[in-house]
Motif scaffolding. Structure first.
Motif, mmCIF file in Angstrom:
data_model
loop_
_atom_site.group_PDB
_atom_site.id
_atom_site.type_symbol
_atom_site.label_atom_id
_atom_site.label_comp_id
_atom_site.label_asym_id
_atom_site.label_seq_id
_atom_site.Cartn_x
_atom_site.Cartn_y
_atom_site.Cartn_z
ATOM 1 N N PRO A 174 2.654 2.093 1.648
ATOM 2 C CA PRO A 174 1.773 1.746 0.524
ATOM 3 C C PRO A 174 2.049 2.559 -0.746
ATOM 4 O O PRO A 174 1.983 2.019 -1.846
ATOM 5 C CB PRO A 174 0.376 2.027 1.072
ATOM 6 C CG PRO A 174 0.520 1.793 2.538
ATOM 7 C CD PRO A 174 1.893 2.318 2.873
ATOM 8 N N ASN A 175 2.382 3.831 -0.594
ATOM 9 C CA ASN A 175 2.633 4.656 -1.773
ATOM 10 C C ASN A 175 3.977 4.348 -2.435
ATOM 11 O O ASN A 175 4.232 4.790 -3.545
ATOM 12 C CB ASN A 175 2.534 6.145 -1.429
ATOM 13 C CG ASN A 175 3.552 6.563 -0.395
ATOM 14 O OD1 ASN A 175 3.905 5.791 0.488
ATOM 15 N ND2 ASN A 175 4.016 7.786 -0.476
ATOM 16 N N LEU A 176 4.832 3.559 -1.797
ATOM 17 C CA LEU A 176 6.128 3.198 -2.380
ATOM 18 C C LEU A 176 6.181 1.743 -2.824
ATOM 19 O O LEU A 176 7.184 1.299 -3.372
ATOM 20 C CB LEU A 176 7.249 3.454 -1.367
ATOM 21 C CG LEU A 176 7.401 4.898 -0.889
ATOM 22 C CD1 LEU A 176 8.510 4.989 0.148
ATOM 23 C CD2 LEU A 176 7.673 5.829 -2.045
ATOM 24 N N ALA A 177 5.127 0.996 -2.581
ATOM 25 C CA ALA A 177 5.124 -0.439 -2.881
ATOM 26 C C ALA A 177 5.394 -0.723 -4.356
ATOM 27 O O ALA A 177 6.058 -1.708 -4.687
ATOM 28 C CB ALA A 177 3.809 -1.056 -2.442
ATOM 29 N N ALA A 178 4.897 0.114 -5.236
ATOM 30 C CA ALA A 178 5.093 -0.110 -6.674
ATOM 31 C C ALA A 178 6.577 -0.056 -7.052
ATOM 32 O O ALA A 178 7.017 -0.758 -7.957
ATOM 33 C CB ALA A 178 4.310 0.917 -7.479
ATOM 34 N N THR A 217 9.005 -7.081 -2.804
ATOM 35 C CA THR A 217 7.696 -7.710 -2.651
ATOM 36 C C THR A 217 7.695 -9.108 -3.254
ATOM 37 O O THR A 217 7.222 -10.063 -2.630
ATOM 38 C CB THR A 217 6.609 -6.843 -3.324
ATOM 39 O OG1 THR A 217 6.620 -5.545 -2.717
ATOM 40 C CG2 THR A 217 5.250 -7.451 -3.171
ATOM 41 N N GLU A 218 8.234 -9.243 -4.430
ATOM 42 C CA GLU A 218 8.267 -10.540 -5.112
ATOM 43 C C GLU A 218 9.108 -11.565 -4.353
ATOM 44 O O GLU A 218 8.681 -12.690 -4.124
ATOM 45 C CB GLU A 218 8.812 -10.361 -6.534
ATOM 46 C CG GLU A 218 8.830 -11.632 -7.344
ATOM 47 C CD GLU A 218 9.365 -11.396 -8.747
ATOM 48 O OE1 GLU A 218 10.058 -12.294 -9.252
ATOM 49 O OE2 GLU A 218 9.105 -10.322 -9.319
#
Length: 71
Positions: A19-23, A29-30
């Motif tokens: 979760p902390n690396l999702a950005a 993700t796209e």
């Protein structure tokens, strides 16, 4: 482009991101979402509000793996 070709070729059912690396993984993700592939959490070494022990982290990972790969 390579990622968009690889996901269907390998029949990838889900991708897992901390979760902390999702950005920082916005392309993954796209592409996954565009192809209908689940984007699921997996914890490596970071606790969050509702996961504050190693055992809880392993349970959360097992649940995420089961839920996302059993599609």
């Amino acid at each position: 482009r390579t990622l968009a070709e690889t996901i269907p070729t390998l029949h990838i059912p889900a991708v897992f991101l901390e979760p902390n690396l999702a950005a920082r993984a916005s392309t993954l993700t796209e592409v996954a979402r565009e192809q209908g592939v689940a984007v699921c959490p997996i914890y490596g070494d970071t606790f969050v509000d509702d996961i504050d022990s190693y055992v809880e982290m392993m349970r959360a990972n097992a649940d995420s793996l089961r839920r996302c790969l059993a599609r």
